[in-house]
Write a protein that holds these residues in place. Structure first.
Motif, PDB file in Angstrom:
ATOM      1  N   GLU B 190      30.621  42.583  42.331  1.00 16.28           N
ATOM      2  CA  GLU B 190      29.953  43.760  43.036  1.00 16.28           C
ATOM      3  C   GLU B 190      29.890  43.418  44.533  1.00 16.28           C
ATOM      4  O   GLU B 190      30.608  44.044  45.363  1.00 16.28           O
ATOM      5  CB  GLU B 190      28.816  44.167  42.492  1.00 16.28           C
ATOM      6  N   ASN B 191      29.525  42.171  44.773  1.00 17.64           N
ATOM      7  CA  ASN B 191      29.499  41.657  46.274  1.00 17.64           C
ATOM      8  C   ASN B 191      30.931  41.715  46.924  1.00 17.64           C
ATOM      9  O   ASN B 191      31.175  42.101  47.859  1.00 17.64           O
ATOM     10  CB  ASN B 191      28.596  40.519  46.427  1.00 17.64           C
ATOM     11  N   THR B 192      31.748  40.896  46.120  1.00 18.96           N
ATOM     12  CA  THR B 192      32.993  40.654  46.647  1.00 18.96           C
ATOM     13  C   THR B 192      33.843  41.949  46.801  1.00 18.96           C
ATOM     14  O   THR B 192      34.494  42.200  47.886  1.00 18.96           O
ATOM     15  CB  THR B 192      33.867  39.659  45.774  1.00 18.96           C
ATOM     16  N   VAL B 193      33.738  42.969  45.780  1.00 20.52           N
ATOM     17  CA  VAL B 193      34.389  44.154  45.834  1.00 20.52           C
ATOM     18  C   VAL B 193      34.150  45.039  46.879  1.00 20.52           C
ATOM     19  O   VAL B 193      34.844  45.497  47.711  1.00 20.52           O
ATOM     20  CB  VAL B 193      34.286  44.910  44.641  1.00 20.52           C
ATOM     21  N   LEU B 194      32.688  44.776  47.151  1.00 20.64           N
ATOM     22  CA  LEU B 194      32.238  45.698  48.724  1.00 20.64           C
ATOM     23  C   LEU B 194      32.664  45.096  49.936  1.00 20.64           C
ATOM     24  O   LEU B 194      33.178  45.749  50.788  1.00 20.64           O
ATOM     25  CB  LEU B 194      30.897  45.908  48.678  1.00 20.64           C
ATOM     26  N   ARG B 195      32.441  43.673  49.792  1.00 21.07           N
ATOM     27  CA  ARG B 195      32.910  43.139  51.147  1.00 21.07           C
ATOM     28  C   ARG B 195      34.153  43.016  51.405  1.00 21.07           C
ATOM     29  O   ARG B 195      34.697  43.178  52.753  1.00 21.07           O
ATOM     30  CB  ARG B 195      32.467  41.537  51.097  1.00 21.07           C
ATOM     31  N   ALA B 196      35.216  42.982  50.490  1.00 16.37           N
ATOM     32  CA  ALA B 196      36.397  42.783  50.909  1.00 16.37           C
ATOM     33  C   ALA B 196      37.353  44.004  50.518  1.00 16.37           C
ATOM     34  O   ALA B 196      38.502  44.066  50.819  1.00 16.37           O
ATOM     35  CB  ALA B 196      37.151  41.687  50.067  1.00 16.37           C
ATOM     36  N   ALA B 197      36.596  45.374  50.397  1.00 15.05           N
ATOM     37  CA  ALA B 197      37.100  46.524  49.748  1.00 15.05           C
ATOM     38  C   ALA B 197      38.174  46.357  48.958  1.00 15.05           C
ATOM     39  O   ALA B 197      39.380  46.660  49.265  1.00 15.05           O
ATOM     40  CB  ALA B 197      37.523  47.063  51.195  1.00 15.05           C
ATOM     41  N   LEU B 198      37.727  45.924  48.018  1.00  8.01           N
ATOM     42  CA  LEU B 198      39.094  45.550  46.966  1.00  8.01           C
ATOM     43  C   LEU B 198      38.980  46.776  45.824  1.00  8.01           C
ATOM     44  O   LEU B 198      38.011  47.375  45.656  1.00  8.01           O
ATOM     45  CB  LEU B 198      38.580  44.270  46.152  1.00  8.01           C
ATOM     46  N   ASN B 199      40.229  46.762  45.122  1.00  7.16           N
ATOM     47  CA  ASN B 199      40.123  47.415  43.926  1.00  7.16           C
ATOM     48  C   ASN B 199      39.443  46.734  42.777  1.00  7.16           C
ATOM     49  O   ASN B 199      39.903  45.572  42.435  1.00  7.16           O
ATOM     50  CB  ASN B 199      41.526  47.706  43.610  1.00  7.16           C
ATOM     51  N   PRO B 200      38.526  47.282  42.164  1.00  5.71           N
ATOM     52  CA  PRO B 200      37.617  46.335  41.161  1.00  5.71           C
ATOM     53  C   PRO B 200      38.524  46.047  40.107  1.00  5.71           C
ATOM     54  O   PRO B 200      38.282  45.051  39.291  1.00  5.71           O
ATOM     55  CB  PRO B 200      36.532  47.251  40.705  1.00  5.71           C
ATOM     56  N   GLU B 201      39.602  46.626  39.663  1.00  6.57           N
ATOM     57  CA  GLU B 201      40.599  46.379  38.802  1.00  6.57           C
ATOM     58  C   GLU B 201      41.049  45.128  38.688  1.00  6.57           C
ATOM     59  O   GLU B 201      41.401  44.440  37.588  1.00  6.57           O
ATOM     60  CB  GLU B 201      41.557  47.369  38.294  1.00  6.57           C
ATOM     61  N   ILE B 202      41.157  44.530  39.900  1.00  9.91           N
ATOM     62  CA  ILE B 202      41.948  43.211  40.306  1.00  9.91           C
ATOM     63  C   ILE B 202      41.031  42.173  40.131  1.00  9.91           C
ATOM     64  O   ILE B 202      41.221  40.929  40.523  1.00  9.91           O
ATOM     65  CB  ILE B 202      42.862  43.349  41.341  1.00  9.91           C
ATOM     66  N   VAL B 203      39.593  42.540  39.901  1.00  6.89           N
ATOM     67  CA  VAL B 203      38.717  41.351  40.075  1.00  6.89           C
ATOM     68  C   VAL B 203      38.062  41.012  38.505  1.00  6.89           C
ATOM     69  O   VAL B 203      37.776  42.039  37.742  1.00  6.89           O
ATOM     70  CB  VAL B 203      37.623  41.533  40.896  1.00  6.89           C
ATOM     71  N   SER B 204      38.104  39.698  38.210  1.00  2.18           N
ATOM     72  CA  SER B 204      37.809  39.417  36.938  1.00  2.18           C
ATOM     73  C   SER B 204      36.354  38.779  37.042  1.00  2.18           C
ATOM     74  O   SER B 204      36.138  38.053  38.215  1.00  2.18           O
ATOM     75  CB  SER B 204      38.658  38.504  36.060  1.00  2.18           C
ATOM     76  N   VAL B 205      35.704  38.733  35.846  1.00  2.00           N
ATOM     77  CA  VAL B 205      34.526  37.681  35.926  1.00  2.00           C
ATOM     78  C   VAL B 205      34.368  36.884  35.077  1.00  2.00           C
ATOM     79  O   VAL B 205      34.837  36.855  33.894  1.00  2.00           O
ATOM     80  CB  VAL B 205      32.990  38.730  35.849  1.00  2.00           C
ATOM     81  N   ILE B 206      34.580  35.441  35.501  1.00  2.00           N
ATOM     82  CA  ILE B 206      34.525  34.294  34.347  1.00  2.00           C
ATOM     83  C   ILE B 206      33.520  33.186  35.068  1.00  2.00           C
ATOM     84  O   ILE B 206      33.761  32.725  35.979  1.00  2.00           O
ATOM     85  CB  ILE B 206      35.962  33.623  34.628  1.00  2.00           C
ATOM     86  N   PRO B 207      32.448  33.092  34.179  1.00  4.75           N
ATOM     87  CA  PRO B 207      31.358  32.370  34.812  1.00  4.75           C
ATOM     88  C   PRO B 207      31.735  30.937  34.711  1.00  4.75           C
ATOM     89  O   PRO B 207      32.808  30.665  34.235  1.00  4.75           O
ATOM     90  CB  PRO B 207      30.363  32.485  33.555  1.00  4.75           C
ATOM     91  N   ASN B 208      30.768  30.209  35.373  1.00  3.39           N
ATOM     92  CA  ASN B 208      31.082  28.687  35.346  1.00  3.39           C
ATOM     93  C   ASN B 208      30.773  28.156  34.179  1.00  3.39           C
ATOM     94  O   ASN B 208      30.126  28.869  33.484  1.00  3.39           O
ATOM     95  CB  ASN B 208      30.111  28.135  36.589  1.00  3.39           C
ATOM     96  N   ALA B 209      30.696  26.659  34.022  1.00  8.35           N
ATOM     97  CA  ALA B 209      30.358  26.126  32.636  1.00  8.35           C
ATOM     98  C   ALA B 209      29.599  25.014  32.958  1.00  8.35           C
ATOM     99  O   ALA B 209      29.879  24.345  34.149  1.00  8.35           O
ATOM    100  CB  ALA B 209      31.523  26.044  31.795  1.00  8.35           C
ATOM    101  N   VAL B 210      29.101  24.535  31.898  1.00  4.11           N
ATOM    102  CA  VAL B 210      28.602  23.172  32.093  1.00  4.11           C
ATOM    103  C   VAL B 210      29.106  22.254  30.810  1.00  4.11           C
ATOM    104  O   VAL B 210      29.331  22.804  29.773  1.00  4.11           O
ATOM    105  CB  VAL B 210      26.919  22.995  32.185  1.00  4.11           C
ATOM    106  N   ASP B 211      29.193  20.989  30.953  1.00  5.28           N
ATOM    107  CA  ASP B 211      29.465  20.208  29.936  1.00  5.28           C
ATOM    108  C   ASP B 211      28.232  19.879  29.230  1.00  5.28           C
ATOM    109  O   ASP B 211      27.614  18.970  29.415  1.00  5.28           O
ATOM    110  CB  ASP B 211      29.972  18.817  30.484  1.00  5.28           C
ATOM    111  N   PRO B 212      28.060  20.622  28.000  1.00  5.07           N
ATOM    112  CA  PRO B 212      26.889  20.256  27.140  1.00  5.07           C
ATOM    113  C   PRO B 212      26.723  18.584  26.857  1.00  5.07           C
ATOM    114  O   PRO B 212      25.750  18.396  26.633  1.00  5.07           O
ATOM    115  CB  PRO B 212      26.963  21.240  26.217  1.00  5.07           C
ATOM    116  N   THR B 213      27.676  18.104  26.562  1.00  3.18           N
ATOM    117  CA  THR B 213      27.636  16.539  26.187  1.00  3.18           C
ATOM    118  C   THR B 213      26.804  16.024  27.178  1.00  3.18           C
ATOM    119  O   THR B 213      26.227  14.721  27.169  1.00  3.18           O
ATOM    120  CB  THR B 213      28.746  16.092  25.851  1.00  3.18           C
ATOM    121  N   ASP B 214      27.016  16.124  28.412  1.00  2.64           N
ATOM    122  CA  ASP B 214      26.431  15.526  29.795  1.00  2.64           C
ATOM    123  C   ASP B 214      24.962  15.844  29.776  1.00  2.64           C
ATOM    124  O   ASP B 214      24.186  14.818  30.338  1.00  2.64           O
ATOM    125  CB  ASP B 214      27.042  15.857  31.010  1.00  2.64           C
ATOM    126  N   PHE B 215      24.426  17.103  29.190  1.00  3.16           N
ATOM    127  CA  PHE B 215      23.001  17.666  29.414  1.00  3.16           C
ATOM    128  C   PHE B 215      22.606  17.551  27.908  1.00  3.16           C
ATOM    129  O   PHE B 215      22.311  18.548  27.603  1.00  3.16           O
ATOM    130  CB  PHE B 215      23.127  18.726  30.226  1.00  3.16           C
TER     131      PHE B 215
END
Lengths: 180, 491
Positions: B190-215
């Motif tokens: 939402e923040n990026t689309v508003l800031r950069a005046a983008l078409n929301p269709e070309i913005v994907s959401v992919i969260p970060n990850a953690v390595d569960p074996t490390d934690f």
């Protein structure tokens, strides 16, 4: 072995000459193109035209004579210290590697690396000016730790051949190195 | 060694010839990409963006893509290095300006980046982090050269102050040409689309990850006669360290068995030291200073409660790591944090001292009554939520989508810049784009593409590194020989 057409990294033609003296002794010579007369003319003319313009305004004849001196000394320094005609690499199994380069003036520099100091010969990548290039280099052993590399000696530094030429030299070098 | 050398000499011609051929020559089941990740931030610098790039690249390599990373030189670490599994990193000698970010002139990085793109036969350029000038430069140059681009945004910005207005304008220009943008959370999108005046269709959401074996949780490390609250963050204003300074005395007065364990370093450390001094809490508040990533888990498992006091956060990795170690998580309700964990694993509070104290009190009370879920059960819940393989799969889909898109020719690119970014900024950057194009033409005349040696692939469909792993007795390939020339490979 015959000669094949190779180029250096900026696209100028160079030639590689492989001589096999015996099964464990090979010599590779990379010769770059000679200084072109056009290039000499362009440099000389530009210095002289510049000097003449300065002379036109200052009317001091010392400018002209210094221009002549600069071109002469510049040319001499260039052929004596910068322009390399041949670079050769002599690999002798169980003895060592001799690297020599002969300048356009006829001056030659030679250095020899003993086999006991050599760890390996590899092709490495480096950032050179605004390019990323491949180069051939000799890895030297660390005196204290035989598995570590203490320093790297780049080969064919002034001719800078391209990958296909390097691979050819690399393979023949490895053939000899692997025998000892 | 001698035997292996000879084998290398015999083996090399074939591999050399194969890697010199175009990628289409070899039939591969699905489309493989040659990806170049560009960011100012990479190891040896430590942080979220750095580990994101590294982990994502590793998973993409595992999927058979070719990945190289371009970043700027860190001190004496410059040139070309190989990391685990043949991940190639270019440390380009570009001048660092501020905060590990390079200076941006829009031009000076073009020769080297072009060289990387050409010799590695890059098809997709993936830039990371909006703080990285090099990433923006790379997006710009890639479009000039005619490559498809992706941008991943890792942070949130404001809209109000002068600096954000300027950054947002630059972002608008930079992202206007980008094929696809990836954000780490819906709030960030939402923040990026508003800031950069983008078409929301070309913005994907992919969260970060953690390595569960490390934690993984380790309850034996906990001391049962006390309750330990762990805080791990950089000690800066954005992370709400002033709030933490308010919470510590209040809770320590109420609960004599409460201990704080604080990891991280930063300018706000002085606030915590003052609090500790003033209330004589030296035995109960421990400041550990800067932690290396490998030590974080060891600190986390000592605690019962994980506290996060951030004031702004696009996607909080720290709370996922905390929960993965089996801790109860208390956090502020800001930015993308509410989307990160399911409600039963996290207690959300307003970013005030009172609200955070109330939240912590309820958890402490629950702890004393013994009604909290066991660390192992929390870990089991979290371990499959965020994995790097999942991230890589989703990123791969973005690459597949982007690879088919056409790259706009110069005149349409200029039109888009002018229509998208306003008449003034648009015209200025259209002019810069034209200059950049002329500079590229000059470079192509000085050093034509055909005189550039194509790099030997370490990863990807024709990667030499992989073949070596699959058959151990096969020869040392050239890339491995080169690896020997780089004795200081850290990971």
């Amino acid at each position: 072995m015959g000669e094949e057409a190779f180029t250096d990294i900026s696209g100028k033609a160079i030639s590689l000459n492989c001589q096999s003296h015996s099964s464990f002794c090979r010599e590779f010579t990379v010769s770059s193109s000679k200084v072109s007369i056009g290039k000499v003319l362009v440099y000389t003319c530009s210095v002289w035209l510049l000097a003449y313009t300065v002379f036109f305004f200052t009317e001091n004849t010392a400018v002209l004579s210094s221009a002549i001196l600069i071109t002469l000394v510049g040319m001499m320094l260039h052929i004596h210290f910068v322009k390399v005609d041949h670079e050769s690499l002599l690999v002798i199994g169980s003895l060592g590697i001799q690297v020599s380069s002969s300048y356009a003036s006829g001056r030659e520099t030679t250095s020899f690396i003993e086999m006991s100091k050599i760890k390996d010969i590899v092709i490495n990548e480096a950032i050179y000016m605004h390019q990323i290039i491949y180069y051939l280099s000799v890895l030297l052993k660390d005196a204290s730790d035989p598995n570590a590399v203490s320093s790297v000696v780049p080969l064919f530094q002034s001719s800078k051949p391209r990958m296909n030429c390097l691979v050819k030299v690399y393979k023949s070098c490895q053939e000899i190195l692997s025998k000892c | 060694m001698g035997h292996r050398r000879r084998a290398a000499a015999v083996n090399n011609p074939s591999s050399q010839r194969v890697s010199g051929a175009p990628a289409e020559a070899v039939r591969v089941p699905s489309r493989k990409h040659n990806i170049c990740m560009v960011s100012d931030f990479f190891y040896p610098n430590m942080g979220g963006v750095e580990s994101h790039i590294y982990q994502l690249s590793q998973c993409l390599i595992e999927k058979g893509h070719k990945v190289v990373i371009a970043t700027h030189a860190y001190g004496r670490r410059k040139g070309i290095r190989y990391l685990t599994n043949g991940l190639k990193v270019y440390y380009l000698p570009l001048q660092v300006m501020y905060n590990q970010s390079t200076a941006t002139t829009c031009f000076h990085s073009l020769p080297l980046l072009r060289c990387v793109f050409v010799r590695e036969r890059i098809t997709v350029v993936h830039a990371h982090s909006s703080f990285s000038a090099m990433a923006h430069d790379a997006l710009f140059h890639a479009k000039t050269i005619g490559l498809n681009t992706i941008f991943t945004d890792h942070s949130l910005f404001g809209f109000a102050d002068v600096s954000s207005v300027l950054t947002n304008k630059l972002l608008t220009v930079s992202l206007c040409d980008t094929n696809h943008i990836v954000c780490v959370s819906y709030t960030s999108k939402e923040n990026t689309v508003l800031r950069a005046a983008l078409n929301p269709e070309i913005v994907s959401v992919i969260p970060n990850a953690v390595d569960p074996t490390d934690f993984t949780p380790d309850p034996s490390q906990r001391q049962d006669n006390r309750i330990t609250i762990v805080v791990i963050s950089r000690l800066v204003y954005r992370k709400g360290i002033d709030l933490l300074g308010g919470i510590i005395p209040e809770l320590c007065l109420k609960h004599p068995d409460l201990h704080f364990l604080i990891g991280g370093e930063g300018p706000k450390r002085i606030v915590l030291e003052e609090v500790r001094e003033k209330y004589q809490l030296h035995d109960r508040v421990r400041l550990l200073g800067a932690l290396e990533h490998k030590d974080v888990c060891g600190v986390l498992v000592q605690g019962h409660i994980f506290l996060n006091t951030s004031l702004t956060e696009a996607f909080c990795m720290a709370i996922v790591e905390g929960a993965s170690c089996g801790l109860q998580v208390v956090s502020t309700r800001v930015g993308g944090i509410p989307e990160v964990l399911p409600e039963d694993l996290i207690t959300l509070c307003e970013p005030t001292v009172r609200s955070l104290c109330a939240g912590l009190e309820t958890i402490i009370a629950r702890h004393r009554s013994g009604s909290v879920p066991s660390p192992a059960s929390i870990h089991a819940c979290v371990q499959n939520l965020y994995t790097w393989r999942n991230v890589a799969e989703r990123t791969e889909k973005v690459y597949d989508r982007v690879a088919g898109e056409e790259v706009l020719p110069l005149h349409r690119r200029l039109q888009r810049l002018r229509s998208h970014c306003g008449p003034v900024a648009g015209s200025i950057f259209a002019f810069v784009a034209v200059l950049n194009y002329l500079f590229l033409l000059l470079l192509q005349w000085l050093v034509p593409d055909r005189f550039m040696d194509k790099a030997v692939d370490a990863t990807g469909p024709l990667g030499l590194w992989k073949q070596e792993q699959s058959s151990k007795h096969r020869a040392l390939s050239k890339s491995a020989t080169k690896k020997a020339a780089e004795p200081k490979i850290s990971r």
